[in-house]
Design a protein around this motif. Structure first.
Motif, PDB file in Angstrom:
ATOM      1  N   PRO A   1     -16.938  51.162 -47.910  1.00 31.36           N
ATOM      2  CA  PRO A   1     -16.636  49.809 -47.455  1.00 31.36           C
ATOM      3  C   PRO A   1     -15.164  49.475 -47.656  1.00 31.36           C
ATOM      4  O   PRO A   1     -14.452  50.175 -48.377  1.00 31.36           O
ATOM      5  CB  PRO A   1     -17.526  48.935 -48.342  1.00 31.36           C
ATOM      6  N   ALA A   2     -14.740  48.406 -47.017  1.00 33.29           N
ATOM      7  CA  ALA A   2     -13.342  47.970 -47.130  1.00 33.29           C
ATOM      8  C   ALA A   2     -13.034  47.662 -48.594  1.00 33.29           C
ATOM      9  O   ALA A   2     -13.870  47.157 -49.327  1.00 33.29           O
ATOM     10  CB  ALA A   2     -13.124  46.731 -46.270  1.00 33.29           C
ATOM     11  N   GLY A   3     -11.846  48.005 -49.017  1.00 31.54           N
ATOM     12  CA  GLY A   3     -11.431  47.724 -50.385  1.00 31.54           C
ATOM     13  C   GLY A   3     -11.790  48.804 -51.383  1.00 31.54           C
ATOM     14  O   GLY A   3     -11.461  48.704 -52.551  1.00 31.54           O
ATOM     15  N   VAL A   4     -12.480  49.842 -50.938  1.00 30.93           N
ATOM     16  CA  VAL A   4     -12.808  50.974 -51.800  1.00 30.93           C
ATOM     17  C   VAL A   4     -11.861  52.107 -51.426  1.00 30.93           C
ATOM     18  O   VAL A   4     -11.780  52.490 -50.263  1.00 30.93           O
ATOM     19  CB  VAL A   4     -14.291  51.416 -51.620  1.00 30.93           C
TER      20      VAL A   4
ATOM     21  N   LEU B   1     -25.132  52.123 -49.549  1.00 29.08           N
ATOM     22  CA  LEU B   1     -23.892  52.876 -49.415  1.00 29.08           C
ATOM     23  C   LEU B   1     -22.972  52.611 -50.598  1.00 29.08           C
ATOM     24  O   LEU B   1     -22.671  51.472 -50.924  1.00 29.08           O
ATOM     25  CB  LEU B   1     -23.183  52.482 -48.110  1.00 29.08           C
ATOM     26  N   ILE B   2     -22.513  53.683 -51.240  1.00 30.56           N
ATOM     27  CA  ILE B   2     -21.460  53.587 -52.258  1.00 30.56           C
ATOM     28  C   ILE B   2     -20.121  53.726 -51.541  1.00 30.56           C
ATOM     29  O   ILE B   2     -19.236  52.907 -51.701  1.00 30.56           O
ATOM     30  CB  ILE B   2     -21.597  54.695 -53.321  1.00 30.56           C
ATOM     31  N   ALA B   3     -19.991  54.791 -50.749  1.00 34.12           N
ATOM     32  CA  ALA B   3     -18.752  55.004 -49.981  1.00 34.12           C
ATOM     33  C   ALA B   3     -19.018  56.003 -48.865  1.00 34.12           C
ATOM     34  O   ALA B   3     -19.781  56.946 -49.035  1.00 34.12           O
ATOM     35  CB  ALA B   3     -17.634  55.511 -50.881  1.00 34.12           C
ATOM     36  N   ALA B   4     -18.380  55.782 -47.732  1.00 34.13           N
ATOM     37  CA  ALA B   4     -18.398  56.723 -46.612  1.00 34.13           C
ATOM     38  C   ALA B   4     -17.048  57.420 -46.597  1.00 34.13           C
ATOM     39  O   ALA B   4     -16.012  56.793 -46.832  1.00 34.13           O
ATOM     40  CB  ALA B   4     -18.632  55.988 -45.299  1.00 34.13           C
TER      41      ALA B   4
ATOM     42  N   ASP C   1     -10.641  57.551 -57.945  1.00 34.69           N
ATOM     43  CA  ASP C   1     -10.276  56.231 -57.464  1.00 34.69           C
ATOM     44  C   ASP C   1      -8.757  56.215 -57.326  1.00 34.69           C
ATOM     45  O   ASP C   1      -8.036  56.409 -58.305  1.00 34.69           O
ATOM     46  CB  ASP C   1     -10.731  55.175 -58.473  1.00 34.69           C
ATOM     47  N   GLU C   2      -8.273  56.012 -56.115  1.00 33.85           N
ATOM     48  CA  GLU C   2      -6.825  56.053 -55.880  1.00 33.85           C
ATOM     49  C   GLU C   2      -6.083  54.900 -56.537  1.00 33.85           C
ATOM     50  O   GLU C   2      -4.887  55.013 -56.799  1.00 33.85           O
ATOM     51  CB  GLU C   2      -6.531  56.063 -54.376  1.00 33.85           C
TER      52      GLU C   2
END
Length: 146
Positions: free
Chosen positions: A123-126, A106-109, A44-45
């Motif tokens: 998604p946005a914000g991830v 979806l967790i993250a693309a 996580d950045e």
């Protein structure tokens, strides 16, 4: 004449064998998933928390939707542990890959980033980054490079 046809048949057989096994890449070709399988680091950045992630090139099975591959997540830092225990993954026809929850959500693309890894695009914000811990051909995730 029979001897000529026999030689011609052998020649045609050898040519077809070579075409199928060496020329087309259809038999024994490595899939994109096999090329990406192995150890990765998911980070996580924003928080700096990270997890060890192992992508397997085998179908997730069970209740997971078809086309998903198994992923193992271990050693998660605080902030990433929730929802990361059981993941699947898949490559996308338009490029990149996704991490997916057991129900298919979806967790993250991810797409090929500017660094030596993959950056989340949805998604946005991830703000997640996937970094391979072994050599990987990230170009296989770029549709034109396949």
């Amino acid at each position: 004449m029979g001897r000529y046809l026999s030689r011609l048949g052998a020649l045609v057989s050898a040519a077809l064998f070579s075409l199928v096994f060496f020329g087309t890449g259809l038999v024994g070709a490595e899939t994109v998933e096999h090329g990406l399988a192995g150890p990765w680091r998911l980070a996580d950045e924003v928080s700096g928390a990270s997890c060890a992630l192992y992508l397997h090139a085998e179908q997730a099975g069970g209740a997971a939707p078809a086309g998903l591959f198994r992923a193992e997540v271990t050693s998660c830092g605080a902030g990433l542990a929730s929802g990361m225990a059981s993941l699947s993954w898949r490559t996308l026809p338009q490029g990149g890959m996704e991490l997916v929850a057991p129900d298919g959500a979806l967790i993250a693309a991810f797409d090929v980033g500017e660094r030596e890894g993959l950056s989340s695009v949805a998604p946005a914000g991830v703000f997640l980054v996937l970094m391979p811990e072994a050599p990987v051909e990230l170009s296989s995730l770029i549709p034109g490079a396949r």
